[in-house]
Design an enzyme around this catalytic site. Structure first.
Site, PDB file in Angstrom:
ATOM      1  N   ASP A  65      -5.339   5.265  -5.444  1.00  0.00           N
ATOM      2  CA  ASP A  65      -6.204   6.027  -4.406  1.00  0.00           C
ATOM      3  C   ASP A  65      -6.769   7.559  -4.909  1.00  0.00           C
ATOM      4  O   ASP A  65      -6.486   7.506  -5.917  1.00  0.00           O
ATOM      5  CB  ASP A  65      -5.350   6.316  -2.957  1.00  0.00           C
ATOM      6  CG  ASP A  65      -6.091   6.039  -1.876  1.00  0.00           C
ATOM      7  OD1 ASP A  65      -7.298   6.413  -1.733  1.00  0.00           O
ATOM      8  OD2 ASP A  65      -5.364   5.765  -0.817  1.00  0.00           O
ATOM      9  N   ASP A  72     -12.516   3.833   4.403  1.00  0.00           N
ATOM     10  CA  ASP A  72     -11.819   2.783   5.141  1.00  0.00           C
ATOM     11  C   ASP A  72     -12.415   1.968   6.149  1.00  0.00           C
ATOM     12  O   ASP A  72     -13.018   2.621   7.167  1.00  0.00           O
ATOM     13  CB  ASP A  72     -10.445   3.361   5.586  1.00  0.00           C
ATOM     14  CG  ASP A  72      -9.541   3.966   4.617  1.00  0.00           C
ATOM     15  OD1 ASP A  72      -9.883   3.583   3.388  1.00  0.00           O
ATOM     16  OD2 ASP A  72      -8.532   4.371   4.734  1.00  0.00           O
ATOM     17  N   GLY A  80     -16.100   5.174  -3.054  1.00  0.00           N
ATOM     18  CA  GLY A  80     -17.627   5.366  -3.330  1.00  0.00           C
ATOM     19  C   GLY A  80     -18.028   6.722  -3.174  1.00  0.00           C
ATOM     20  O   GLY A  80     -19.405   6.837  -3.196  1.00  0.00           O
ATOM     21  N   ASP A 120       0.832  -1.232  -0.074  1.00  0.00           N
ATOM     22  CA  ASP A 120      -0.100   0.016  -0.077  1.00  0.00           C
ATOM     23  C   ASP A 120       0.866   1.108  -0.010  1.00  0.00           C
ATOM     24  O   ASP A 120       2.160   1.233  -0.380  1.00  0.00           O
ATOM     25  CB  ASP A 120      -0.875  -0.143   1.137  1.00  0.00           C
ATOM     26  CG  ASP A 120      -2.294   0.539   0.877  1.00  0.00           C
ATOM     27  OD1 ASP A 120      -2.426   1.833   1.059  1.00  0.00           O
ATOM     28  OD2 ASP A 120      -3.309   0.129   0.396  1.00  0.00           O
TER      29      ASP A 120
END
Ligand SMILES: *[C@@H]1O[C@H](CO)[C@@H](O)[C@H](O)[C@H]1NC(C)=O
Ligand SMILES: *[C@@H]1O[C@H](CO)[C@@H](O)[C@H](O)[C@H]1NC(C)=O
Ligand SMILES: *[C@@H]1O[C@H](CO)[C@@H](O)[C@H](O)[C@H]1NC(C)=O
Ligand SMILES: *[C@@H]1O[C@H](CO)[C@@H](O)[C@H](O)[C@H]1NC(C)=O
Length: 406
Positions: A153, A208, A188, A75
């Site tokens: 991201d 998250d 979303g 990540d």
């Protein structure tokens, strides 16, 4: 039969103008939900070469790789700067002294796939260099490193339309010629389920997750109604798993894993698999649950009945070959609550007179039932079944082409 039904549901849910000719991103990847591990939930920015090597080793020694957990995904925080001359993204040299290509070679040598992370903005969420405007050069670097998966991201994007930003990276990845699973992490925010199918292989549907029961329920309820949008190559992503993290009870971990699996979520582990407890390992290695997640029909199960008090639910969804998954879910705090599933509550299920074989997915136990079935469920726990008609006869309830079932 069922894919056709799903297409019909899609047509109902999507405005005609938004239906695209290709259902999913055409890179051949993610025909079933991806399975793997990601560094964020447990280690956040605390990643390095030694850690990633030991996680790769543990994916093999625990048997997780051979159960399908193939992706080892880094990540945020692997990257630090850009090379002033070439403009290429550079790793943090203190954390990854051998470089990102060597790391990929190690991961591949273990029979695993290699995932990296970037951001569709000027900086990543941890203020490392982002890829906005530099998609072509970054995608080529990832391909050169041997990357198989990109999590992308949404920080520092200054309100620019996500459609355009994510399409730019999709096209840049495609132009490298290397098939790279494209995992959109737009949280979303602007309902990506309604527009992301031709852009990403998966899209986050919520903010998250954290390892608490409240977070799991909140995300579950937001991901549930998005079931018509998921399918092979294009999945709703309710975020990574917290099994083995925080203070989740065994019952909560079992429910979390079961519900994510039947929602056809990517099964991305987020715990320290080197030190995992046996009871958490037993959950994530349940082959019967994994088989439901990897069912080739790729239909996301959803809640089909909820009690007035909203503390018990029945979830269901079709599987390949006319089978179904059924889950009785006790969301509440009271133990031993009876939950009943009635065949009539499950859309496109079988007639009330059909006898189903119910294979318990958590215990080595089968039963049969006709019309309905009732079980006692512990607090925060599930009872889950694979349901198959005892004989494949003409007893589907409605809307079905019986010819194609033969
Ligand atoms: C690139 O896109 C084309 C057209 O959608 C597709 O056929 C091809 O497989 C893609 N290639 C890669 C590497 O993703
Ligand atoms: C690598 O990361 C792990 C996990 O955060 C940490 O325990 C370890 O000290 C780090 N090792 C090095 C060499 O930085
Ligand atoms: C787990 O419990 C401990 C002790 O009660 C608490 O300090 C910690 O915040 C809890 N962790 C989570 C993620 O809830
Ligand atoms: C339950 O049914 C499944 C599927 O038919 C079968 O594979 C399994 O062996 C059965 N288990 C028991 C305990 O009878």
């Amino acid at each position: 039969m069922f894919p056709t039904l799903r297409a019909a549901f899609l047509a109902l849910f999507l405005h005609a103008s938004t239906i695209t000719t290709t259902f999913a991103l055409d890179n051949g990847l993610g025909l079933t939900p991806v399975m793997g591990w990601n560094s964020w939930n447990k280690f956040a920015c605390g990643i390095n070469e030694t850690l990633i090597h030991s996680i790769a080793d543990a994916l093999v020694s625990t048997g997780l790789r051979d159960l399908g957990y193939h992706y080892l995904n880094l990540d945020d925080c692997w990257q630090l700067t850009r090379d002033m001359g070439s403009g290429k993204i550079k790793e943090d040299p203190n954390k990854f002294p051998s470089g990102m290509k060597a790391l990929g070679d190690y991961i591949h040598s273990k029979g695993l796939k290699y995932g990296l992370y970037s951001d569709a903005g000027l900086m990543t969420c941890q203020r490392r260099p982002g890829s906005l405007g530099l998609e072509t050069i970054d995608a080529q670097s990832y391909a050169d490193f041997g990357c198989d998966y990109l999590k992308y991201d949404n920080c520092y994007a200054f309100g620019l339309k996500p459609q355009k930003r994510y399409e730019a990276m999709r096209d840049a990845l495609n132009a490298t010629g290397r098939p790279i699973f494209f995992s959109m992490c737009e949280w979303g925010a602007l309902d990506p389920a309604t527009w992301a199918t031709p852009i990403g292989n998966s899209w986050r549907t919520t903010g998250d997750i954290n390892p608490t029961w409240g977070s799991i329920l909140e995300i579950l309820d937001r991901n549930d109604p998005l079931w018509p949008y998921a399918g092979p190559g294009a999945w709703n992503d309710p975020d990574m798993l917290e099994v083995g993290n925080g203070n989740l009870t065994v019952e909560q971990q079992r429910s979390h894993f079961t519900l994510w699996a039947i929602m056809k979520a990517p099964l991305i582990l987020g715990n320290d698999i080197r030190t995992i407890s046996q009871e958490s390992l037993d959950i994530i290695t349940n082959k019967k649950i994994i088989a439901i997640n990897q069912d080739k029909l790729g239909a996301q199960a959803h809640s089909v009945w909820t009690s007035d008090e909203k503390d018990t639910q029945v979830w269901a969804g079709p599987l390949d070959e006319g089978e179904f998954v059924i889950v009785l879910f006790n969301r509440g705090d009271i133990n031993n609550v009876e939950i009943a599933v009635h065949w009539k509550d499950i859309p496109d299920f079988y007639t009330d007179t059909t006898t189903m074989v119910l294979e318990d997915l958590w215990c080595d136990w089968n039963t049969t039932a006709t019309g309905s079935f009732t079980a006692k469920v512990q607090a925060h726990d599930v009872v889950a079944f694979r349901a198959s008609p005892t004989k494949k006869s003409n007893n589907l309830r409605k809307n079905v082409n019986l010819q194609s079932q033969a």
